[in-house]
Write a protein that holds these residues in place. Structure first.
Motif, short mmCIF file in Angstrom:
data_model
loop_
_atom_site.label_atom_id
_atom_site.label_comp_id
_atom_site.label_asym_id
_atom_site.label_seq_id
_atom_site.Cartn_x
_atom_site.Cartn_y
_atom_site.Cartn_z
N VAL A 67 0.82 -1.21 0.00
CA VAL A 67 0.00 0.00 0.00
C VAL A 67 0.86 1.26 0.00
CG1 VAL A 67 -1.71 1.35 1.30
CG2 VAL A 67 -2.06 -1.10 0.95
N PRO A 68 1.80 1.43 0.94
CA PRO A 68 2.56 2.69 0.92
C PRO A 68 3.50 2.82 -0.28
CG PRO A 68 3.27 1.30 2.76
CD PRO A 68 2.13 0.60 2.10
N GLY A 69 4.01 1.71 -0.77
CA GLY A 69 4.98 1.79 -1.86
C GLY A 69 4.41 1.80 -3.25
N TYR A 70 3.20 1.25 -3.42
CA TYR A 70 2.69 1.05 -4.77
C TYR A 70 1.32 1.63 -5.05
CZ TYR A 70 6.48 -2.16 -5.82
OH TYR A 70 7.70 -2.70 -6.05
N LEU A 71 0.47 1.71 -4.07
CA LEU A 71 -0.91 2.08 -4.36
C LEU A 71 -1.14 3.56 -4.15
CD1 LEU A 71 -2.77 -0.96 -2.82
CD2 LEU A 71 -1.94 -0.64 -5.14
N ALA A 72 -1.47 4.23 -5.23
CA ALA A 72 -1.82 5.65 -5.15
C ALA A 72 -3.24 5.76 -4.64
CB ALA A 72 -1.69 6.28 -6.53
N GLU A 73 -3.73 6.95 -4.54
CA GLU A 73 -5.10 7.18 -4.09
C GLU A 73 -6.08 6.40 -4.95
OE1 GLU A 73 -8.03 8.68 -1.67
OE2 GLU A 73 -5.89 8.91 -1.41
N ALA A 74 -7.03 5.78 -4.32
CA ALA A 74 -8.05 5.02 -5.04
C ALA A 74 -8.94 5.97 -5.85
CB ALA A 74 -8.89 4.22 -4.06
N SER A 75 -9.46 5.47 -6.96
CA SER A 75 -10.37 6.24 -7.79
C SER A 75 -11.33 5.27 -8.46
CB SER A 75 -9.59 7.03 -8.85
OG SER A 75 -9.02 6.13 -9.78
N ALA A 76 -12.25 5.80 -9.25
CA ALA A 76 -13.20 4.93 -9.95
C ALA A 76 -12.48 4.02 -10.93
CB ALA A 76 -14.24 5.77 -10.68
N ASP A 77 -11.33 4.45 -11.44
CA ASP A 77 -10.57 3.64 -12.39
C ASP A 77 -9.55 2.74 -11.71
OD1 ASP A 77 -11.90 4.79 -14.52
OD2 ASP A 77 -10.44 6.42 -14.72
N ALA A 78 -9.23 3.02 -10.46
CA ALA A 78 -8.25 2.22 -9.72
C ALA A 78 -8.76 2.06 -8.30
CB ALA A 78 -6.88 2.88 -9.75
N ARG A 79 -9.67 1.12 -8.12
CA ARG A 79 -10.32 0.95 -6.83
C ARG A 79 -9.41 0.25 -5.83
NH1 ARG A 79 -16.02 1.33 -7.66
NH2 ARG A 79 -16.37 1.87 -9.82
N TRP A 80 -9.65 0.52 -4.56
CA TRP A 80 -8.97 -0.19 -3.48
C TRP A 80 -9.90 -0.15 -2.28
CZ3 TRP A 80 -5.39 -3.61 -2.91
CH2 TRP A 80 -4.92 -3.92 -1.63
N CYS A 81 -9.98 -1.25 -1.57
CA CYS A 81 -10.80 -1.32 -0.38
C CYS A 81 -9.87 -1.52 0.82
CB CYS A 81 -11.79 -2.48 -0.47
SG CYS A 81 -12.86 -2.61 0.99
N HIS A 82 -9.95 -0.61 1.77
CA HIS A 82 -9.11 -0.73 2.95
C HIS A 82 -9.55 -1.90 3.84
CE1 HIS A 82 -6.64 2.69 2.08
NE2 HIS A 82 -7.73 3.33 1.71
N GLN A 83 -10.71 -2.45 3.55
CA GLN A 83 -11.17 -3.66 4.25
C GLN A 83 -11.01 -4.86 3.31
OE1 GLN A 83 -15.08 -3.06 5.94
NE2 GLN A 83 -14.57 -1.00 6.60
N TRP A 84 -9.89 -4.89 2.61
CA TRP A 84 -9.64 -5.91 1.58
C TRP A 84 -9.67 -7.32 2.14
CZ3 TRP A 84 -5.36 -8.91 2.33
CH2 TRP A 84 -4.37 -8.41 3.17
N THR A 85 -9.41 -7.49 3.43
CA THR A 85 -9.42 -8.84 4.01
C THR A 85 -10.83 -9.43 4.04
OG1 THR A 85 -9.55 -7.92 6.24
CG2 THR A 85 -7.35 -8.48 5.40
N ASP A 86 -11.86 -8.61 3.84
CA ASP A 86 -13.23 -9.10 3.79
C ASP A 86 -13.59 -9.65 2.41
OD1 ASP A 86 -13.59 -8.34 6.41
OD2 ASP A 86 -14.59 -6.45 5.92
#
Length: 184
Positions: free
Chosen positions: A88-107
């Motif tokens: 997350v800190p090294g690779y994932l930029a801010e989430a957007s509609a084109d690049a989604r990310w869920c901070h509850q990804w373990t669910d």
């Protein structure tokens, strides 16, 4: 006199393959408890199937979704540490509609499975002793990029998640195919 029918560079290719095999044997030796110490070269010359008992259990990286407690929790804890502290800190930029990310990804089981596979490949391909210096490039090209395309796509496991809303059920099938059910 060298064999003139052999393709040019074949001898170098064979030597490269031998070096890769020695590196893999060294990695396997480091990861596998051995009853008696062996010389790396002698292991390459011997048939490994002869030394291994027929009923010996082989060690493979675990597929996280097939693990039971407490192994699942231990593996997930290590995965969370890698995702939250490295990925997350090294690779994932801010989430957007084109690049989604869920901070509850373990669910999201699909995300857990994909990120676990990505983590296993990262462990292997960032060790120069086992993969040389091109391992990180291979990891990015063959593992990271395709994984992130799938996870962060608008149709991926985070498709219903936004900054303010988290949804898991959107990826769960409503019915299990009949071939998967038992009719007893």
């Amino acid at each position: 006199m060298p064999d003139s029918s052999a393709p040019v560079g074949l001898a170098e290719d064979v030597e490269d393959l031998k070096a890769q095999l020695r590196a893999l044997a060294k990695q396997v030796k480091a990861l596998t408890p051995v009853a008696a110490p062996h010389d790396d070269q002698s292991q390459l010359d011997e048939d490994p199937a002869r030394d291994e008992p027929e009923d010996a259990e082989r060690q493979f990286p675990p597929f996280i979704l097939l693990l039971d407690s407490p192994e699942y929790e231990d593996e997930l804890r290590a995965l969370v540490e890698w995702v939250e502290c490295v990925l997350v800190p090294g690779y994932l930029a801010e989430a957007s509609a084109d690049a989604r990310w869920c901070h509850q990804w373990t669910d999201h089981p699909v995300a857990v499975a994909r990120l676990h596979a990505l983590w296993l490949s990262w462990q292997e391909l960032t060790d120069p002793a086992s993969c040389g210096y091109t391992g990180p490039s291979v990891w990015h090209r063959d593992h990271y990029d395709p994984c992130m395309r799938e996870l962060r796509a608008s149709t991926g496991p985070f498709q219903g998640c936004t900054k303010g809303e988290h949804q898991v059920a959107h990826r769960m099938p409503s019915l299990v195919p009949s071939a998967w059910t038992s009719t007893e």
